[in-house]
Structure formats: structure tokens, C-alpha cells
Scaffold this active site. Structure first.
Site, short mmCIF file in Angstrom:
data_model
loop_
_atom_site.label_atom_id
_atom_site.label_comp_id
_atom_site.label_asym_id
_atom_site.label_seq_id
_atom_site.Cartn_x
_atom_site.Cartn_y
_atom_site.Cartn_z
N ASP A 33 97.04 68.10 41.60
CA ASP A 33 98.06 68.81 40.83
C ASP A 33 97.45 69.62 39.68
O ASP A 33 98.15 70.33 38.98
CB ASP A 33 99.18 67.87 40.33
CG ASP A 33 98.66 66.68 39.55
OD1 ASP A 33 97.44 66.61 39.29
OD2 ASP A 33 99.49 65.80 39.22
N ASP A 58 91.81 67.88 40.89
CA ASP A 58 91.67 66.46 40.59
C ASP A 58 92.05 65.66 41.85
O ASP A 58 92.46 66.26 42.85
CB ASP A 58 92.49 66.08 39.34
CG ASP A 58 93.98 66.14 39.53
OD1 ASP A 58 94.42 66.89 40.44
OD2 ASP A 58 94.72 65.46 38.82
N SER A 68 95.81 59.77 39.44
CA SER A 68 95.41 61.13 39.09
C SER A 68 93.91 61.22 38.80
O SER A 68 93.11 60.85 39.64
CB SER A 68 96.26 61.61 37.92
OG SER A 68 96.04 62.97 37.69
N ASP A 118 94.49 63.96 42.94
CA ASP A 118 95.82 64.09 43.57
C ASP A 118 96.31 65.54 43.60
O ASP A 118 97.47 65.82 43.91
CB ASP A 118 96.84 63.14 42.93
CG ASP A 118 97.22 63.55 41.52
OD1 ASP A 118 96.32 64.01 40.77
OD2 ASP A 118 98.40 63.41 41.16
#
Ligand code: MG
Length: 450
Positions: A244, A240, A97, A242
Site C-alpha cells: 500500500d 512495502d 505492513s 502489503d
């Protein structure tokens, strides 16, 4: 901090130090066995360690008989959706993340396209074996790749029944998107162009070498603010690595704050699909304000996307998420999804006659203040014991540490899941009040404890 962290969300560590290829292989093999040696979907973000980690994970899974579908570099919400769409038994996201680039992680996905429910993950972790039972040459798994997941995800967002594509396209929004060299650069511009936007891209190359700290916090988004100002854009988005979490910059070139992302999504969805909102305990009181406008309730859960998603599923909530920019829109999937967030925010903006900064100004302003107490594990337990006695006359919620709520303020005290630290969050209608409350709380918690 250098140890491999094992939790209900999976394993996380610094690649090559605590998270080694060998550990990842064994962990993935165990997960494959837990998923009955059936089909597993794997997606990763853009980290430089991603390809090596993918090889290890794939080898582990195939060696216990799982067929593996590799999605390549995709957002986490894309992988989650693909697990469900491809009827897989489970999935793995290879992403740390917003952690710095030296970190990586394996996150566990269930067949329903959501992260593994905590009780199921606990069962998996307790069954995990140091040496898995390997499959022989007759039963080894196959590897295939699938490059359609991004398109499927975009199509699902564009087919949201309440998203008026024509109205959005007609506005021809000028949008700056900062993907911080994560997975988003490969999908966000495509989605935005499908929504008729003129797109200015920052950090779209998925190199995994993040051009600024990867968490989409205000202080990390100055280049995006500048670019919005300079280009005269209607809005700036930051995700970010990834994809999400979504942060927003107004047409004035100022970050509006992560808490407003979910709020704007609520404002767009609730008039079209009425239902209770679900957010986590640390999310802003803004959701309570919005809920009151629409005559619905706010349900609060423990921090963590899966806790929010699970509650949304249980009560069939139409919209919710986490205040850190994590929008969950079940009409797409019960998962935090920055891409869906962008579409909902643009949908809302298309309905409004005023620019984003005016919309935000018309909403209440709350101020958070955060601090932490670093201490030994023993002392942390003692402080947490004390926390419940510090708030006479206030309403207490003990789902996740202690949250005390009063009139126009709350204080949330919780143990970090990853380091020996207690975090204290305060929100109120005045910045100085929040700061003072936070300091007073720390004073009360640490007095007469050596
Ligand atoms: Mg993330």
C-alpha cells in the site's frame, strides 16, 4: 512493546509472544459475530507466520458461522477491493505492513471495501467478548478460496478511464521493481508487463524474509538504486510487504523521496478529473503547490489512511493519499494502493517529454526533519498540553496533536499511537531551517518540565 496492541485498525503484535493463535482466533470470532456471522474475506501478506495465523482466524470465523473466502497471499488493497466485489460483510487483512518479520496483525475491513471507520471499530472493540458465542455443527461456516482477486484488481486499474494504455505501452518503459519479499512480487510484475514494461524484479519471492528493512524509505532502497543505475532503467519502484506504499527511484538511480509519489499521481489525475485533494496533516506542502496550479483546495485530515479515505468519499475527491507513498485513487477504491500508484506514475511519465529526474527538479523542494521525545505517559500529557502555547501568531490545527503552519513551513507535534513517544515533524523550504525549527520546538516543549 511486547504487549498486544488493540486499536481501531485491529490487533498487532509479535507472533507467538503477544499475538498468539488463540488470541487471533477469539478476535476473529468476535469480528465474525460483529459482521452478523455472514461472509468474510481474508487476505494475507507473505510473512512466515501468515499460514498459521490464517488457520486460526479462519477457524474463529467459521466457528461462529461465517463463510470464509481465502484470497491467499495478496496486497492489502487487493483484499479491500475483493471485500466489496464479493459482497462480503467484512474482511480481515493479515499483515503487519512494514514492521519486521516477527510481527503480524489483523486489520478490520468493512463491507464497503475500506478499513473499518474508527467509530465503527470502537463499537466493535467495546462489544468484544472474551468467550464468543460459538455456532453448532448445523451453523458452522464454509471455507472456500478465490484466486481471482489479483486479476480483478489489475483489470480495475487497467480500466481507469483516464489511463492511456497505448501511450504507456508505446514507451516500453524499463522498470525495476523491489517487492521486498512481500505480497507485491506476485502481482506488481504482472501489472507492469500489462503496461508494456520491461520488468527487472528484485526480491519478488514472497518468502516473508525481507531482504532489507521493509519500510520503503530512501535508506532501505540502495539495492534498488544500484539496479536502476546498472540497468539503465527509466524508473524504479519499491513497495512495502502489503503493497500500500510506493517509493520511486528516478532514472538517475536516486530515490526521489516518498512524498513525491502522491504528488506525481496528483499531477496526472487533476488535469483529467478536477477536484479537491485530500492528504493527511503530515504530508508535504507540495500538494498545496499542485492544488494552486489547478485551482483546487487541499483538505488535510488526521494521519491514517481511513481518515483520508473517509474525507475523500465525503467530498468526492479524485486523488489524494498519504505522503508516505500511499496513493488513494477512488476510481479504483478508497484505499492506499501502490499498484494503482505505479500505473498513474507511468501514465504521467508517458505524457512527459523529459525523464523523471527533470520532472522532480521542476517542482519545489521542501525538506522534512523528524525527531521524537521519549518519556513517561504522564509527562507526555504535560508536553502535549504545553504544545498549544508554543506557537504564537501561527495558524493552529488541532485535529491530530498540534500542527502550526507559517509561511513556507509547518511543525506537527503528535503522540505516537503505539509507543510512549511524541513525534515532531517539520517541513520547510530549507533543510537547516527545518532542523533548527525541530530542535527549537523540542527545547520549548521540554524546558521547565522535569
Ligand atoms: Mg503497508
Amino acid at each position: 512493546m511486547n504487549d498486544l496492541m488493540v486499536s481501531v485498525s485491529g490487533i498487532r503484535g509479535i507472533y507467538g509472544v503477544s499475538l498468539t493463535a488463540a488470541r487471533a482466533l477469539t478476535f476473529a470470532a468476535n469480528f465474525g459475530i460483529f459482521c452478523k456471522r455472514e461472509k468474510i474475506v481474508v487476505g494475507r501478506d507473505s510473512r512466515t507466520t501468515g499460514p498459521a495465523l490464517l488457520q486460526a482466524v479462519t477457524s474463529g470465523l467459521m466457528s461462529v458461522g461465517c463463510d470464509v473466502i481465502d484470497l491467499g497471499i495478496v496486497p492489502t488493497p487487493t483484499t479491500l477491493l475483493a471485500v466489496k466485489n464479493l459482497n462480503a460483510a467484512g474482511g480481515l487483512c493479515l499483515t503487519a505492513s512494514h514492521n519486521p518479520p516477527e510481527w503480524n496483525a489483523l486489520k478490520l475491513i468493512g463491507a464497503n471495501g475500506m478499513f473499518l471507520f474508527p467509530e465503527v471499530a470502537e463499537e466493535f472493540i467495546s462489544e468484544m467478548r472474551r468467550e464468543p458465542v460459538w455456532s453448532d455443527w448445523r451453523h458452522i461456516g464454509y471455507l472456500t478460496s478465490d484466486n481471482t482477486a489479483v486479476q480483478t484488481h489489475i483489470d480495475k486499474i487497467l480500466s481507469l478511464p483516464y489511463l492511456d494504455l497505448e501511450a504507456i505501452r508505446k514507451r516500453n518503459f524499463k522498470v525495476v521493481i523491489d517487492s521486498v519479499n512481500g505480497a507485491g512480487g506476485l502481482i506488481s510484475p504482472i501489472l507492469l508487463k500489462k503496461l508494456g514494461c520491461e520488468v527487472i524484479e528484485l526480491n519478488s519471492e514472497p518468502t516473508g524474509i525481507f531482504s532489507h528493512p521493509a519500510e520503503p524509505l530512501n535508506q532501505n532502497l540502495t539495492a534498488l538504486e544500484e539496479a536502476v543505475k546498472k540497468s539503465g532503467a527509466d524508473i524504479g519502484f519499491a513497495t512495502d510487504p502489503d503493497v500500500d506504499r510506493l517509493s520511486i527511484v528516478s532514472e538517475k538511480g536516486n530515490c526521489i523521496g516518498e512524498e513525491y509519489t502522491v504528488v506525481l499521481a496528483e499531477l496526472f489525475v487533476l488535469p483529467k478529473q478536477k477536484g479537491d485533494i485530500v492528504v493527511n496533516l503530515s504530508s508535504s506542502m507540495l500538494s498545496d503547490y499542485i492544488a494552486a496550479q489547478f485551482g483546487v483546495q487541499v483538505h488535510r485530515t488526521k494521519v491514517g489512511e481511513i481518515n483520508v479515505g473517509k474525507k475523500m468519499l465525503e467530498i468526492q475527491s479524485p486523488i489524494g493519499g498519504e505522503g508516505n507513498g500511499g496513493v488513494i485513487c477512488p476510481a479504483v477504491n478508497y484505499a492506499r494502493d501502490a499498484l494503482t500508484g505505479m500505473a498513474l506514475v507511468l501514465g504521467f511519465l508517458a505524457e512527459q517529454k523529459v525523464p523523471l529526474s527533470e520532472i522532480v527538479n521542476s517542482l519545489p523542494h521542501y525538506y522534512t526533519y523528524k525527531d521524537k521525545i521519549s518519556s513517561s505517559p504522564d509527562r507526555i500529557e504535560a508536553i502535549m498540553q504545553k504544545a498549544s502555547t508554543c506557537f504564537d501568531g501561527l495558524q493552529l490545527d488541532t485535529q491530530d496533536g498540534i500542527k502550526a503552519s507559517g509561511d513556507n513551513f509547518w511543525v506537527h507535534i503528535r503522540k505516537s499511537g503505539t509507543e510512549p513517544v511524541i513525534r515532531i515533524y517539520v517541513e520547510s523550504d530549507d533543510y537547516d531551517k527545518s532542523k533548527k525549527l525541530c530542535r527549537e520546538t523540542i527545547g520549548k516543549l521540554t524546558s521547565d518540565l522535569s
